[in-house]
Design a protein around this motif. Structure first.
Motif, PDB file in Angstrom:
ATOM      1  N   GLY A  25       0.804  -1.215   0.000  1.00 38.54           N
ATOM      2  CA  GLY A  25       0.000   0.000   0.000  1.00 38.54           C
ATOM      3  C   GLY A  25       0.841   1.271   0.000  1.00 38.54           C
ATOM      4  N   ARG A  26       2.143   1.132  -0.125  1.00 38.35           N
ATOM      5  CA  ARG A  26       3.033   2.298  -0.133  1.00 38.35           C
ATOM      6  C   ARG A  26       3.330   2.704  -1.570  1.00 38.35           C
ATOM      7  NH1 ARG A  26       7.346   1.316   4.759  1.00 38.35           N
ATOM      8  NH2 ARG A  26       5.857   0.418   6.224  1.00 38.35           N
ATOM      9  N   THR A  27       3.514   4.002  -1.774  1.00 33.95           N
ATOM     10  CA  THR A  27       3.722   4.493  -3.137  1.00 33.95           C
ATOM     11  C   THR A  27       5.143   4.972  -3.400  1.00 33.95           C
ATOM     12  OG1 THR A  27       2.933   6.677  -2.480  1.00 33.95           O
ATOM     13  CG2 THR A  27       1.311   5.153  -3.398  1.00 33.95           C
ATOM     14  N   ARG A  28       5.930   5.211  -2.357  1.00 33.72           N
ATOM     15  CA  ARG A  28       7.314   5.667  -2.539  1.00 33.72           C
ATOM     16  C   ARG A  28       8.240   4.471  -2.475  1.00 33.72           C
ATOM     17  NH1 ARG A  28       9.381  10.865  -0.177  1.00 33.72           N
ATOM     18  NH2 ARG A  28      10.922  10.349  -1.729  1.00 33.72           N
ATOM     19  N   ILE A  29       8.573   3.955  -3.645  1.00 38.53           N
ATOM     20  CA  ILE A  29       9.428   2.780  -3.747  1.00 38.53           C
ATOM     21  C   ILE A  29      10.605   3.147  -4.642  1.00 38.53           C
ATOM     22  CG2 ILE A  29       9.542   0.364  -4.441  1.00 38.53           C
ATOM     23  CD1 ILE A  29       6.383   0.465  -4.009  1.00 38.53           C
ATOM     24  N   VAL A  30      11.809   2.938  -4.131  1.00 42.05           N
ATOM     25  CA  VAL A  30      13.016   3.343  -4.830  1.00 42.05           C
ATOM     26  C   VAL A  30      13.786   2.096  -5.253  1.00 42.05           C
ATOM     27  CG1 VAL A  30      15.142   4.681  -4.670  1.00 42.05           C
ATOM     28  CG2 VAL A  30      13.112   5.434  -3.412  1.00 42.05           C
ATOM     29  N   GLY A  31      14.000   1.974  -6.544  1.00 43.06           N
ATOM     30  CA  GLY A  31      14.753   0.849  -7.073  1.00 43.06           C
ATOM     31  C   GLY A  31      16.245   1.070  -6.957  1.00 43.06           C
ATOM     32  N   PRO A  32      17.029   0.041  -7.241  1.00 41.08           N
ATOM     33  CA  PRO A  32      18.482   0.173  -7.175  1.00 41.08           C
ATOM     34  C   PRO A  32      18.969   1.216  -8.187  1.00 41.08           C
ATOM     35  CG  PRO A  32      17.863  -1.896  -8.201  1.00 41.08           C
ATOM     36  CD  PRO A  32      16.611  -1.269  -7.696  1.00 41.08           C
ATOM     37  N   LYS A  33      19.947   1.982  -7.776  1.00 40.82           N
ATOM     38  CA  LYS A  33      20.577   3.018  -8.608  1.00 40.82           C
ATOM     39  C   LYS A  33      19.639   4.172  -8.925  1.00 40.82           C
ATOM     40  CE  LYS A  33      23.763  -0.283 -10.592  1.00 40.82           C
ATOM     41  NZ  LYS A  33      24.270  -0.922 -11.776  1.00 40.82           N
ATOM     42  N   GLU A  34      18.491   4.249  -8.271  1.00 44.97           N
ATOM     43  CA  GLU A  34      17.599   5.391  -8.439  1.00 44.97           C
ATOM     44  C   GLU A  34      17.924   6.420  -7.364  1.00 44.97           C
ATOM     45  OE1 GLU A  34      13.517   4.188  -8.375  1.00 44.97           O
ATOM     46  OE2 GLU A  34      13.692   3.085 -10.236  1.00 44.97           O
ATOM     47  N   ILE A  35      17.791   7.661  -7.706  1.00 43.19           N
ATOM     48  CA  ILE A  35      18.089   8.747  -6.789  1.00 43.19           C
ATOM     49  C   ILE A  35      16.864   9.044  -5.930  1.00 43.19           C
ATOM     50  CG2 ILE A  35      18.687  11.194  -6.647  1.00 43.19           C
ATOM     51  CD1 ILE A  35      20.148  10.822  -9.331  1.00 43.19           C
TER      52      ILE A  35
ATOM     53  N   ILE B  70      10.263   2.760   0.641  1.00 43.09           N
ATOM     54  CA  ILE B  70      10.906   1.448   0.626  1.00 43.09           C
ATOM     55  C   ILE B  70      12.019   1.484  -0.418  1.00 43.09           C
ATOM     56  CG2 ILE B  70      10.629  -1.019   0.163  1.00 43.09           C
ATOM     57  CD1 ILE B  70       7.690  -0.742   0.927  1.00 43.09           C
ATOM     58  N   HIS B  71      13.229   1.111  -0.010  1.00 44.84           N
ATOM     59  CA  HIS B  71      14.352   0.983  -0.939  1.00 44.84           C
ATOM     60  C   HIS B  71      14.540  -0.500  -1.248  1.00 44.84           C
ATOM     61  CE1 HIS B  71      16.103   5.054  -0.858  1.00 44.84           C
ATOM     62  NE2 HIS B  71      15.531   5.118   0.321  1.00 44.84           N
ATOM     63  N   ILE B  72      14.714  -0.799  -2.518  1.00 44.18           N
ATOM     64  CA  ILE B  72      14.976  -2.174  -2.948  1.00 44.18           C
ATOM     65  C   ILE B  72      16.489  -2.335  -3.052  1.00 44.18           C
ATOM     66  CG2 ILE B  72      14.608  -3.900  -4.748  1.00 44.18           C
ATOM     67  CD1 ILE B  72      12.132  -2.165  -5.605  1.00 44.18           C
ATOM     68  N   ASN B  73      17.044  -3.291  -2.310  1.00 46.14           N
ATOM     69  CA  ASN B  73      18.487  -3.538  -2.316  1.00 46.14           C
ATOM     70  C   ASN B  73      18.793  -4.762  -3.181  1.00 46.14           C
ATOM     71  OD1 ASN B  73      18.710  -1.474  -0.314  1.00 46.14           O
ATOM     72  ND2 ASN B  73      18.099  -2.981   1.203  1.00 46.14           N
ATOM     73  N   THR B  74      19.745  -4.601  -4.101  1.00 46.01           N
ATOM     74  CA  THR B  74      20.116  -5.704  -4.990  1.00 46.01           C
ATOM     75  C   THR B  74      21.616  -5.976  -4.905  1.00 46.01           C
ATOM     76  OG1 THR B  74      20.451  -4.216  -6.860  1.00 46.01           O
ATOM     77  CG2 THR B  74      18.258  -5.198  -6.639  1.00 46.01           C
ATOM     78  N   ASP B  75      22.018  -7.143  -5.402  1.00 45.41           N
ATOM     79  CA  ASP B  75      23.439  -7.466  -5.480  1.00 45.41           C
ATOM     80  C   ASP B  75      23.974  -7.079  -6.856  1.00 45.41           C
ATOM     81  OD1 ASP B  75      22.619  -9.468  -7.255  1.00 45.41           O
ATOM     82  OD2 ASP B  75      23.062 -11.116  -5.883  1.00 45.41           O
TER      83      ASP B  75
END
Length: 67
Positions: free
Chosen positions: A31-41, A51-56
């Motif tokens: 239900g959250r709208t602020r989601i930040v993908g890897p390498k996004e500012i 929510i920040h998505i952490n990747t390898d």
């Protein structure tokens, strides 16, 4: 949904390849709208709903962080 509940709800995504469309899936689940993908500012300001998505290095989702 608090952060602990979000982590539990998103656990099935860990180890899967990151694709931009996964942000929509996370939004639907949490239900959250602020989601930040890897390498996004993103801003440095505190946002309890972000929510920040952490990747390898291979682009696999390793986890999520909240700030």
């Amino acid at each position: 949904m608090n952060n602990e509940q979000a982590l539990q709800a998103l656990a099935h995504l860990i180890g899967t390849p990151y694709e931009p469309s996964v942000k929509n899936t996370i939004a639907e689940i949490t239900g959250r709208t602020r989601i930040v993908g890897p390498k996004e500012i993103s801003t440095k300001e505190y946002d309890p709903d972000r929510i920040h998505i952490n990747t390898d290095a291979n682009g696999l989702i390793q986890g999520f962080s909240f700030n």
